[in-house]
Design a protein around this motif. Sequence first.
Motif, short mmCIF file in Angstrom:
data_model
loop_
_atom_site.label_atom_id
_atom_site.label_comp_id
_atom_site.label_asym_id
_atom_site.label_seq_id
_atom_site.Cartn_x
_atom_site.Cartn_y
_atom_site.Cartn_z
N ARG A 1 -6.72 -7.00 -0.11
CA ARG A 1 -7.72 -7.04 -1.17
C ARG A 1 -7.13 -7.59 -2.47
NH1 ARG A 1 -9.15 -2.70 1.87
NH2 ARG A 1 -7.79 -1.23 0.78
N ASN B 1 -7.03 -6.01 6.27
CA ASN B 1 -7.94 -5.07 5.61
C ASN B 1 -7.16 -3.91 5.00
OD1 ASN B 1 -10.18 -3.74 4.77
ND2 ASN B 1 -10.75 -2.98 6.81
N THR B 2 -6.31 -4.23 4.02
CA THR B 2 -5.56 -3.20 3.28
C THR B 2 -5.60 -3.58 1.80
OG1 THR B 2 -3.48 -4.39 3.39
CG2 THR B 2 -3.96 -2.92 5.23
N SER B 3 -4.99 -2.73 0.97
CA SER B 3 -4.97 -3.02 -0.46
C SER B 3 -4.22 -4.33 -0.74
CB SER B 3 -4.31 -1.87 -1.22
OG SER B 3 -3.03 -1.62 -0.66
N VAL C 1 -2.58 4.56 5.61
CA VAL C 1 -1.66 3.83 4.73
C VAL C 1 -2.35 3.21 3.52
CG1 VAL C 1 -0.12 3.30 6.63
CG2 VAL C 1 -1.94 1.70 6.06
N ASP C 2 -3.66 3.24 3.49
CA ASP C 2 -4.37 2.47 2.49
C ASP C 2 -5.30 3.37 1.69
OD1 ASP C 2 -5.57 0.61 1.00
OD2 ASP C 2 -6.47 -0.52 2.67
N SER D 1 -9.40 1.31 14.05
CA SER D 1 -8.48 0.74 13.06
C SER D 1 -8.75 1.26 11.66
CB SER D 1 -8.61 -0.78 13.06
OG SER D 1 -8.21 -1.30 14.29
N PRO E 1 0.82 -1.23 0.00
CA PRO E 1 0.00 0.00 0.00
C PRO E 1 0.85 1.27 0.00
CG PRO E 1 -0.84 -1.58 1.57
CD PRO E 1 0.46 -2.13 1.09
N GLU F 1 -6.76 2.85 -1.19
CA GLU F 1 -7.93 2.14 -1.70
C GLU F 1 -8.94 1.92 -0.58
OE1 GLU F 1 -7.25 -1.42 -3.91
OE2 GLU F 1 -5.38 -0.65 -4.71
N PRO G 1 -0.46 2.16 14.69
CA PRO G 1 -0.13 1.05 15.62
C PRO G 1 1.23 0.41 15.37
CG PRO G 1 -2.40 0.88 14.91
CD PRO G 1 -1.78 1.97 14.10
N ASN H 1 -5.88 2.49 9.34
CA ASN H 1 -5.76 1.98 7.97
C ASN H 1 -5.75 3.11 6.96
OD1 ASN H 1 -5.39 -0.69 8.07
ND2 ASN H 1 -7.53 -1.28 7.75
N TRP I 1 -12.00 -10.35 7.30
CA TRP I 1 -11.02 -9.27 7.26
C TRP I 1 -10.62 -8.93 8.69
CZ3 TRP I 1 -9.32 -7.87 2.54
CH2 TRP I 1 -10.11 -8.19 1.43
N ASN J 1 -7.94 -6.09 11.07
CA ASN J 1 -7.26 -4.80 11.00
C ASN J 1 -5.91 -4.85 11.71
OD1 ASN J 1 -9.33 -3.23 9.63
ND2 ASN J 1 -10.53 -3.62 11.48
N TRP J 2 -5.16 -3.78 11.52
CA TRP J 2 -3.89 -3.67 12.24
C TRP J 2 -4.09 -3.93 13.72
CZ3 TRP J 2 0.00 -2.94 8.98
CH2 TRP J 2 -0.18 -2.17 7.82
N ASN J 3 -3.14 -4.60 14.27
CA ASN J 3 -3.07 -4.77 15.74
C ASN J 3 -4.28 -5.48 16.33
OD1 ASN J 3 -0.64 -3.60 15.68
ND2 ASN J 3 -1.15 -1.89 17.04
N ASP J 4 -5.07 -6.18 15.51
CA ASP J 4 -6.08 -7.05 16.12
C ASP J 4 -5.34 -8.11 16.93
OD1 ASP J 4 -8.06 -5.64 15.04
OD2 ASP J 4 -8.81 -7.18 13.67
#
Lengths: 399, 926
Positions: free
Chosen positions: A183, A178-180, B98-99, B91, A110, B101, B182, B95, A206, A208-211
């Motif tokens: 995907r 959950n980022t490009s 950085v993202d 989050s 990304p 899309e 994070p 996100n 999906w 997320n970060w730091n889950d």
Amino acid sequence: MRARSIIWALTVFAGIIAGCEDLQAAGSAPVLIGLDAEFGYKNSTSAEAIRLGMQIAIEEINRRGGVLGGRPLAIEERANHSVPARSIENIKEMAKIHDLVAVFCGRFSPTVLEALPTIQSVGLPLMDPWGAADAIVDNGFSPNYAFRLSLRDSWAIPAMLRHAEAKKATRVGLLLLNTSWGRSNHMAAEDYVAKHQNLKIVGMHWFNWNDTTFIEKYQSLREAGAQAILMVANANEAVFLIKEVAALPVAERLPIISHWGVTGGDLFEMAGPALRQVDFSVVQTFSFVDDNRARTKDVVAAAERLTGVKGPRRIVSPVGVAHAYDLTHLLARAVEKAGSTDRAAIRTAMENLGPYDGLIKRYPQPFTSKRHEALSPDEVFMAEFAEDGAIVRIPRARR
Amino acid sequence: MTDRPEIRHGPGLQLRRWLASSIANRITLAAVSLTMTVVIILGLISALVLRQQAAVSVAADLEAESRMIDQQLQHILGVAIKDLYSLAENSFIANGLVDSEGRDAYLLPFLHEHKTPVGVSLNIALLDFQGKRLATNATNAGRSWGSSTVAERAIKKNATMVEVDRASRATLLFVAVPVVFPPTGQAEGVIVGTMDLGEIFRVSTRTLGKDDLADLQISGAAVSGGRDRRGRGFTWMERRIALSPPLDSLGLSVVVARNRAGIQATMKRLVLIYVLIGLVTLLLVLALTRLAANRLLQPLASLSSTTQEIAASGSLATKAQVTGIDEVGTLAQVFNSMIEKLRRARENLESQVEARTSELKQSERRLLLHVQQTPLAAIEWDTAGRIVRWNPAAERIFGYSAAEAIGQSLELLSAGEDLGEAVGVARVPGAPGGESPRVCRHVTKHGGSILCEWYTTPLVPDAGAVVGVAALAQDVTARRLAEAFTEIQRDLSTQLSSTRNMEDALGQVFEATCRLEGVDCGAVYLVDPLSGALNLAAHRGLSAAFVAKTSRHEADSPTAQLVMAGRTVTRDLAELRRSGSPTVLEEGLRSLAAIPILHEKSVIACLSLGSHTRDEIAADTRVALEVMATQIGGTLARLRAEAELERSRRKLEELNENLETRIEQETGLRLEKERLLIQQSRMAAMGEMIGAIAHQWRQPLNSVAAVIQDLGDAQAFGVLDKTYLDRGVETAMQQINFMSKTIDDFRNFFQPEKGRRLFDVKLAAAEVLKMLEPQFAAHGISCRISCLVHGTSFTEFSVPLQSCGEMGLLGYENEMKQVYLNLLLNAKDAILERRAKRHSHPEERGHIELEFARQGEKILIRISDNGGGIPEGILERIFEPYFTTKEQGQGTGIGLYMSKMIIEGSMGGRISARNSDAGAQFSIEV
């Protein structure tokens, strides 16, 4: 971060001084290669691995006389924390440096994808030794300044699904960041499954970060009938899944087939004994282990000297080291071919390089104007963590 | 004649006339004037106070409203910051950094769908670390998100920043909250919320009062959105406060003001109400004052005329008119009540005088009756000392009738003294009176002597001169005698209770009896319990000759018989003369009384008293003596019992002293017997030992004899050389040493032990057997020692045994050996006796078994023989001293007794005996 950059730069210069006394005596200005990567990202080892590969290659090149008639190569390093805004700012800064011929990116697709418009606009060749999103190279820009010597997501997912198939797991569940990047892999998986009727994606989640917990998603996929889990994640998140699955009864532990983002961090240390309790495999393109070629040994020796590691099994994030090593050599050849530090000329030269016998393979023609991918699906294989933490190829018979 | 010109009076003169015409008019005018003054002053004060109170109240209201607006602003800002914080930690937001899309696909819908709890419109945007917008929910995407520095400062300080922008049409408030990425843990962007400050202010001033106005100002300039103050002239009071942090840092302040129109209308209404209340009050005061004055003055006039009428007529029947219940009405009522009370008091006084007169007459009659019937002599005499009143009681006491006494001098009653002086009142006027009552002695008409108690009162009329003396007299002769006797009896009782000596007691009896009137001598006789005779114990006031003659009255003498009959015997002078008792008459006694002294219905003594002066012992004195005799009886009995007890005690002490001596003698005898017993036992043991020694020595003596005999033979046959001699000497010395050792063993056995010591009971037994073994062997008796702890047995005792370590005992070893010796010798005797009586097979060997075992801390020893046992009838008696079944001279009967004494006395153990199939079995537990 700045202190570490200075230490590395001093290390590089020390190597140059040690190996190229004649060049030093000549006092030629170095040709700079930019490195904008995720330095500072917690538990990440990818940026450091790429830098190590570049260093080893630059040492070799400089030892042979450098480029452009004796100019040494050197690294100009920036930390982007994987944040696109910082990457863009770094790209802009480095673009202003006269003798900087290209910029190497890091692991996070990304970040690269968001910086691409800037890279294209400033006309700075992008060397991608890790980022796997297809869109980095298939970006639609012309001329295309992005060159990749790495994995593509569209190659990784088929390899992972084939691995699942080999394990008799035709029903898979997806766990995606959950980022490009996530995907991109999702689309690749859907495309592959659409062409292979025997495979089925039974569910997808999906995260997320730091889950910090994945067990509900995992159990949901298992209850949906998943026989294996395809995971696209970085090391920080993957550790939690591995520990939670390891705590389940053996009968409830499904094979976890992971994209290689986990090798960009210290997964082995963080997961600890839990990693041995789980059937965990990861897609790779190269391994130093059991490679007895002279060149490989030279690179391993250089890595040992520069980092203090002992043996090929101890090299961290090996694909980053190997990709960056070969790509630096290809860039140096392009600079020589271009005959100057002109970035447009170098970009063109990259598309027209001759055969190169590299660390990973022999490249008949690394890049062409139509193909900015140096590797191919043939180099993709599945690996696992050995008991000492080394990433080793899984023999075909065991799949 | 000219008409006088009509004089027209001015209003002032008319007013003065009106005032002079009536007090009521003057009071009315004064009250109205005072009321008006008070109403005006109160009105003015109230208006000032009210205005001041209103100012204070409004100031407090404005302060509270200012604080409330500040709190509302802070609340809205706090909710906004909290909301932005929750977004920053989401989050999706991380996100979004950085993202690109993901931003479009997920973050923007997320921001648009976000429901803010702030209450005012809040636009949100995610900015990167350089302040560049990454995503927003605002419809106007190009709007301002604050200065670039607010994002940079928020990231640099990693803290929330607030900024106000007045550049746009509306005044906007920016709140920038850092977004931490994070993976790096650093702020890599900010989430910015923008709000219209005017809108916030409008929401915050919703609760403002309708007469209040408010402005929000930045550095003194108003922010649009608050209520318009319409210029300073319209406001009555205002309050400005700086807002709390962080809004204060933006230079924000709030001004709240109260509209002047509101307070003016209030003050006008207040003044009108005051005027109306004042007028009403004035009219009321006027009417009430008039009414009160009229009501007050009319009753006063009526009361005045009534008073004058009473003064003129002197009649108390006249009443004043009561017109009401006020003070004047009350005054009239009180006046009438007072007149009525005066009338009733006069009537009451008259009836009281009449009643008292009647009472006085009745009292006089009762007094006369009383004087006639009283037991006291009521006597009255005049200043010349002549009796003028004499009542019947006086006749009874003194013996003279009223006719005989009245007109006589007081000397009639005198026993030789001036009666007037004696009773304490002089017969002459003016003489000082005496103390009352006084007791005087008198002589009755019949010559009797009596004591009277006199109560005298000088009769003094109003003029002050004494006209006579009234006296009351009571005959107290009997009472005085009883009192004297009671005192004597009490004193005697006190003395006797503390007396421990018969002689002292009798002396005290004489002291007491001689205090009785007429008694001056006496004697006490004690009854001899054996003979019944009366023996003189003590006497007082009697001559030696009389005492010598009357020191004993035999039981058959008349006097003793009378006394022992328990009756009191009295003799007056006539009777004494008549009876012709020369001894008594020679002694000069004129009367006698003998009173028996009883204790528990028995006569124990006799109290004999006499008088040298009285011809008879008075009846009262005799009764008193009888009572005292009873009192003395208890004491004499007690003293006799105490004397008896003392004698018994002394006797017991003597007996005790003898008893100790006898016990010591008996103990000495017993110890001597025991010593003899032990000695006998030792001697018996020694006898046995000598037998044992004889057995021990028989063989070595034979050997020595043989050696000596052999030396002689060798000499005779000429083979005696030095070698032969040495061998012979060596052999002889071995035997002699053996005998010496034997002697040592026996000597040790009889040697006295100094104290307890630890010894092995099994080895002690072995040593005894070692001494007895030759003797036993000669009688065909074998012995065996068995240790049940270790399962070992020994039948050879010439060689010392080894201690097994389990049989150690702290005690007297030699005494234990003596026990073994007694038991073993008894066993031997039993075996031999059985053999002698041919109860056993001739070939049967005697056998004695000694078994040793442990049971906890105890050592168990069992000594069994095959001697046939002890007869059942005597089994219980074998441990008694001197009990033996052996023939005369064979046994002392103390061996087993001594053994029991040693085991249970010295060793603290137990010894018992029973019969087994073969013989006797003794068990020792130590």
